[in-house]
Design a protein around this motif. Structure first.
Motif, PDB file in Angstrom:
ATOM      1  N   ASN A 117       0.843  -1.203   0.000  1.00  0.00           N
ATOM      2  CA  ASN A 117       0.000   0.000   0.000  1.00  0.00           C
ATOM      3  C   ASN A 117       0.882   1.259   0.000  1.00  0.00           C
ATOM      4  OD1 ASN A 117      -2.432  -1.544   0.247  1.00  0.00           O
ATOM      5  ND2 ASN A 117      -1.980  -1.805   2.440  1.00  0.00           N
ATOM      6  N   GLU A 118       0.476   2.271  -0.777  1.00  0.00           N
ATOM      7  CA  GLU A 118       1.221   3.527  -0.808  1.00  0.00           C
ATOM      8  C   GLU A 118       0.837   4.390   0.386  1.00  0.00           C
ATOM      9  OE1 GLU A 118       0.565   5.388  -4.572  1.00  0.00           O
ATOM     10  OE2 GLU A 118       2.250   4.323  -5.496  1.00  0.00           O
ATOM     11  N   THR A 119       1.831   4.825   1.140  1.00  0.00           N
ATOM     12  CA  THR A 119       1.576   5.632   2.338  1.00  0.00           C
ATOM     13  C   THR A 119       2.557   6.800   2.403  1.00  0.00           C
ATOM     14  OG1 THR A 119       3.089   4.294   3.683  1.00  0.00           O
ATOM     15  CG2 THR A 119       0.758   3.630   3.632  1.00  0.00           C
ATOM     16  N   TYR A 120       2.144   7.807   3.173  1.00  0.00           N
ATOM     17  CA  TYR A 120       3.024   8.944   3.423  1.00  0.00           C
ATOM     18  C   TYR A 120       4.008   8.590   4.536  1.00  0.00           C
ATOM     19  CZ  TYR A 120      -0.288  11.919   0.851  1.00  0.00           C
ATOM     20  OH  TYR A 120      -1.097  12.480  -0.109  1.00  0.00           O
ATOM     21  N   ASN A 121       5.157   9.214   4.505  1.00  0.00           N
ATOM     22  CA  ASN A 121       6.115   9.077   5.603  1.00  0.00           C
ATOM     23  C   ASN A 121       5.752  10.134   6.635  1.00  0.00           C
ATOM     24  OD1 ASN A 121       8.302   8.970   7.346  1.00  0.00           O
ATOM     25  ND2 ASN A 121       9.798   8.652   5.715  1.00  0.00           N
ATOM     26  N   VAL A 122       4.741   9.804   7.469  1.00  0.00           N
ATOM     27  CA  VAL A 122       4.194  10.780   8.405  1.00  0.00           C
ATOM     28  C   VAL A 122       5.241  11.240   9.405  1.00  0.00           C
ATOM     29  CG1 VAL A 122       2.443  11.185  10.177  1.00  0.00           C
ATOM     30  CG2 VAL A 122       1.873   9.828   8.155  1.00  0.00           C
ATOM     31  N   ASP A 123       6.099  10.356   9.847  1.00  0.00           N
ATOM     32  CA  ASP A 123       7.123  10.742  10.824  1.00  0.00           C
ATOM     33  C   ASP A 123       8.064  11.802  10.252  1.00  0.00           C
ATOM     34  OD1 ASP A 123       6.149   9.030  12.739  1.00  0.00           O
ATOM     35  OD2 ASP A 123       7.478   7.369  12.189  1.00  0.00           O
ATOM     36  N   LYS A 138      -2.891  34.230  10.690  1.00  0.00           N
ATOM     37  CA  LYS A 138      -4.178  34.545  11.299  1.00  0.00           C
ATOM     38  C   LYS A 138      -5.326  34.175  10.365  1.00  0.00           C
ATOM     39  CE  LYS A 138      -6.913  38.485  12.936  1.00  0.00           C
ATOM     40  NZ  LYS A 138      -6.925  39.983  13.103  1.00  0.00           N
ATOM     41  N   ASN A 139      -5.186  34.515   9.094  1.00  0.00           N
ATOM     42  CA  ASN A 139      -6.246  34.236   8.118  1.00  0.00           C
ATOM     43  C   ASN A 139      -6.458  32.741   7.887  1.00  0.00           C
ATOM     44  OD1 ASN A 139      -6.626  36.978   7.795  1.00  0.00           O
ATOM     45  ND2 ASN A 139      -5.344  37.125   5.965  1.00  0.00           N
ATOM     46  N   ASN A 140      -5.433  31.954   8.198  1.00  0.00           N
ATOM     47  CA  ASN A 140      -5.520  30.505   7.997  1.00  0.00           C
ATOM     48  C   ASN A 140      -5.572  29.736   9.313  1.00  0.00           C
ATOM     49  OD1 ASN A 140      -5.077  29.849   4.904  1.00  0.00           O
ATOM     50  ND2 ASN A 140      -3.685  31.523   5.407  1.00  0.00           N
ATOM     51  N   SER A 141      -5.938  30.417  10.390  1.00  0.00           N
ATOM     52  CA  SER A 141      -5.903  29.812  11.726  1.00  0.00           C
ATOM     53  C   SER A 141      -6.811  28.582  11.851  1.00  0.00           C
ATOM     54  CB  SER A 141      -6.295  30.853  12.786  1.00  0.00           C
ATOM     55  OG  SER A 141      -7.597  31.363  12.534  1.00  0.00           O
ATOM     56  N   LYS A 142      -7.975  28.619  11.227  1.00  0.00           N
ATOM     57  CA  LYS A 142      -8.901  27.483  11.339  1.00  0.00           C
ATOM     58  C   LYS A 142      -8.324  26.232  10.678  1.00  0.00           C
ATOM     59  CE  LYS A 142     -13.221  30.065  11.764  1.00  0.00           C
ATOM     60  NZ  LYS A 142     -14.582  30.296  11.191  1.00  0.00           N
ATOM     61  N   THR A 143      -7.747  26.417   9.509  1.00  0.00           N
ATOM     62  CA  THR A 143      -7.147  25.271   8.818  1.00  0.00           C
ATOM     63  C   THR A 143      -5.939  24.755   9.583  1.00  0.00           C
ATOM     64  OG1 THR A 143      -7.845  26.193   6.696  1.00  0.00           O
ATOM     65  CG2 THR A 143      -6.159  24.473   6.646  1.00  0.00           C
ATOM     66  N   LEU A 144      -5.150  25.651  10.114  1.00  0.00           N
ATOM     67  CA  LEU A 144      -3.981  25.257  10.897  1.00  0.00           C
ATOM     68  C   LEU A 144      -4.401  24.448  12.127  1.00  0.00           C
ATOM     69  CD1 LEU A 144      -1.882  28.534  10.618  1.00  0.00           C
ATOM     70  CD2 LEU A 144      -1.109  26.262   9.901  1.00  0.00           C
ATOM     71  N   GLU A 145      -5.459  24.888  12.786  1.00  0.00           N
ATOM     72  CA  GLU A 145      -5.956  24.175  13.970  1.00  0.00           C
ATOM     73  C   GLU A 145      -6.427  22.770  13.604  1.00  0.00           C
ATOM     74  OE1 GLU A 145      -8.950  26.527  15.820  1.00  0.00           O
ATOM     75  OE2 GLU A 145      -7.575  28.134  16.399  1.00  0.00           O
ATOM     76  N   GLU A 146      -6.973  22.640  12.413  1.00  0.00           N
ATOM     77  CA  GLU A 146      -7.424  21.328  11.947  1.00  0.00           C
ATOM     78  C   GLU A 146      -6.251  20.342  11.868  1.00  0.00           C
ATOM     79  OE1 GLU A 146      -9.150  19.376   7.798  1.00  0.00           O
ATOM     80  OE2 GLU A 146      -9.540  21.496   8.241  1.00  0.00           O
ATOM     81  N   PHE A 147      -5.059  20.885  11.609  1.00  0.00           N
ATOM     82  CA  PHE A 147      -3.863  20.050  11.500  1.00  0.00           C
ATOM     83  C   PHE A 147      -3.047  19.989  12.793  1.00  0.00           C
ATOM     84  CE2 PHE A 147      -3.912  21.736   6.901  1.00  0.00           C
ATOM     85  CZ  PHE A 147      -4.849  20.784   6.530  1.00  0.00           C
ATOM     86  N   PHE A 163      -1.802  16.192  14.445  1.00  0.00           N
ATOM     87  CA  PHE A 163      -1.128  16.263  13.162  1.00  0.00           C
ATOM     88  C   PHE A 163      -1.038  14.873  12.511  1.00  0.00           C
ATOM     89  CE2 PHE A 163       2.518  16.322  10.303  1.00  0.00           C
ATOM     90  CZ  PHE A 163       2.308  17.497   9.594  1.00  0.00           C
ATOM     91  N   LYS A 164      -0.711  13.869  13.294  1.00  0.00           N
ATOM     92  CA  LYS A 164      -0.566  12.511  12.753  1.00  0.00           C
ATOM     93  C   LYS A 164      -1.881  11.977  12.200  1.00  0.00           C
ATOM     94  CE  LYS A 164       3.287  10.991  15.678  1.00  0.00           C
ATOM     95  NZ  LYS A 164       3.701  10.047  16.750  1.00  0.00           N
ATOM     96  N   LYS A 165      -2.990  12.420  12.799  1.00  0.00           N
ATOM     97  CA  LYS A 165      -4.303  11.944  12.363  1.00  0.00           C
ATOM     98  C   LYS A 165      -4.853  12.734  11.176  1.00  0.00           C
ATOM     99  CE  LYS A 165      -5.542  10.484  17.074  1.00  0.00           C
ATOM    100  NZ  LYS A 165      -6.455  10.747  18.217  1.00  0.00           N
ATOM    101  N   ALA A 166      -4.196  13.833  10.856  1.00  0.00           N
ATOM    102  CA  ALA A 166      -4.690  14.699   9.780  1.00  0.00           C
ATOM    103  C   ALA A 166      -4.528  14.033   8.414  1.00  0.00           C
ATOM    104  CB  ALA A 166      -3.934  16.026   9.800  1.00  0.00           C
ATOM    105  N   ASP A 167      -5.364  14.471   7.476  1.00  0.00           N
ATOM    106  CA  ASP A 167      -5.281  13.992   6.094  1.00  0.00           C
ATOM    107  C   ASP A 167      -4.046  14.640   5.458  1.00  0.00           C
ATOM    108  OD1 ASP A 167      -5.520  13.646   3.326  1.00  0.00           O
ATOM    109  OD2 ASP A 167      -7.707  13.698   3.386  1.00  0.00           O
ATOM    110  N   MET A 168      -3.010  13.846   5.195  1.00  0.00           N
ATOM    111  CA  MET A 168      -1.758  14.387   4.683  1.00  0.00           C
ATOM    112  C   MET A 168      -1.907  15.025   3.298  1.00  0.00           C
ATOM    113  SD  MET A 168       0.656  14.291   6.841  1.00  0.00           S
ATOM    114  CE  MET A 168      -0.259  14.322   8.399  1.00  0.00           C
ATOM    115  N   GLU A 169      -2.887  14.587   2.550  1.00  0.00           N
ATOM    116  CA  GLU A 169      -3.114  15.207   1.245  1.00  0.00           C
ATOM    117  C   GLU A 169      -3.588  16.648   1.425  1.00  0.00           C
ATOM    118  OE1 GLU A 169      -5.570  14.491  -2.950  1.00  0.00           O
ATOM    119  OE2 GLU A 169      -5.740  13.049  -1.298  1.00  0.00           O
TER     120      GLU A 169
END
Length: 399
Positions: A269-275, A315-324, A341-347
């Protein structure tokens, strides 16, 4: 008629163009080159109809002296001088009024009977008056190093028009402010305190204070007492460790496709190198905070301006940053929750940092540039309150 218009009428278009392009610098006047050129010109033009050479030479000499005097000591109208003086003094008053609105004591009752509400009303009235004096003076001033920052200050005020309106301060078409004292008295003073908060470096008050400081309303530069010149020297032999260079590298890495390249696991399976991605994200946060810790107190306008751009984009991207898992506190410092961060969608992380990471990297590069050179961006502001960033490609290549 200004100097160059007067020379156009006497010399003709071709000669005046050459003079302007070759001898417009003040140095050419001081070293005598400009005067020699004028003498040469007036020595070759035709004389009077009666052939009186002496009269021709005397007239030429008089014109030369007049031109040199006008060039070296350009005439400034009485109105302009008054506007320049009013702008300079007005900026000092504006700084004081902003400072008063940022003090906690302004929002507290005092023993002599002055209520917090009364003190806030007085402080806001003072701010509006000082602000309007500066805006009015700037429109007739020739001090471009100050008026450019006033233009940026006005742009900031426009952005906060809705918040200001809530406390009774409205923005007029001419750029000045109008105070509705009744509405201000009825407003919650906590709104005023929040708007002018000194704890929040992104607040309206903090932003205005910064612009006033660099326009000359406050001290921020080191003055040499012996010759009364501003010392903006920087040791360029050893680059300052600000975190900005590291942030540039991390931002570019997070914006690249290489960091997010997938690899196959043991099951195919293709995966991201999250670490690996997490490690870069942690470094990004560390250098982000290090940069602000080291550069935020700088008196260099180029440093402060580019820090402001990064802060605003964050500041303008604070909501998206918090999501990650990224959060920013009131002081503008960033933290990262690794589990989130580890649980976030890496795409999604990759798509986000393509823009945000590149933007931060670009401005961090400029912060590092200004921190390690004698350059200053005071002249980068335009009359329209935009900001022209000088090219730093040569410097960027070295970091």
């Amino acid at each position: 008629m200004n100097f160059w218009n007067s020379t156009n009428s006497m010399f003709g278009s071709n000669n005046s163009t050459n003079l302007y392009s070759l001898f417009s610098e003040r140095a050419s006047i001081k070293n005598g080159t400009y005067k020699r050129l004028l003498k040469s010109y007036f020595g070759t033009v035709g004389g009077d109809s009666d052939g009186n050479t002496t009269t021709r030479k005397n007239r030429g000499s008089d014109i030369i002296d007049k031109l040199l005097k006008e060039k070296m000591y350009p005439t400034v109208s009485k109105e302009t001088k008054e506007a320049n003086a009013n702008l300079t003094s007005g900026l000092g008053s504006l700084q004081s009024s902003v400072s008063a609105l940022q003090k906690e004591s302004t929002y507290e009752d005092t023993e002599n009977g002055a209520t917090a509400a009364d003190k806030v009303v007085a402080a806001v009235k003072s701010y509006v008056t000082s602000y309007n004096d500066v805006v009015t003076a700037s429109k007739s001033s020739t001090l471009s190093n100050k008026t450019a920052y006033v233009a940026n200050m006005m742009s900031t005020t426009s952005k906060y028009a809705n918040e200001l309106s809530e406390i009774g301060v409205s923005l007029k078409q001419d750029g000045t402010l109008q105070l509705d004292e009744t509405k201000l008295k009825a407003a919650d003073i906590s709104k005023v305190q929040k708007l002018f908060s000194s704890d929040n470096i992104q607040s309206y008050g903090s932003t205005i204070a910064s612009r006033v400081k660099f326009a000359g309303g406050g001290s921020g530069s080191t003055t040499n007492k012996t010759d009364n010149k501003t010392d903006t020297s920087t040791d360029t032999k050893k680059p300052a460790i600000t975190g900005a260079a590291g942030l540039k590298t991390d931002g570019e890495a997070l914006a690249s496709s290489e960091l997010f390249a997938k690899s196959k696991d043991k099951d195919g399976n293709e995966t991201y190198n999250v670490d690996k991605i997490l490690s870069t994200a942690k470094s990004f946060v560390s250098n982000y905070n290090k940069m602000f810790d080291n550069a935020e107190s700088s008196a260099n306008s180029g440093v402060i301006s580019n820090l402001a751009y990064i802060r605003e984009r964050t500041k303008n991207n604070s909501k998206t940053l918090e999501e990650f898992g990224f959060t920013v506190d009131k002081k503008g410092r960033m933290t990262l929750d690794e589990d989130t961060f580890k649980k976030a969608d890496m795409e999604k992380v990759q798509n986000f940092f393509k823009d945000y990471g590149s933007y931060v990297a670009s401005n961090a590069s400029r912060v590092n540039y200004y921190m390690n050179t004698n350059a200053n961006a005071a002249s980068g502001y335009t009359s329209k309150a935009s900001y022209n960033i000088p090219p730093v490609s040569d410097y960027s290549a070295s970091i």
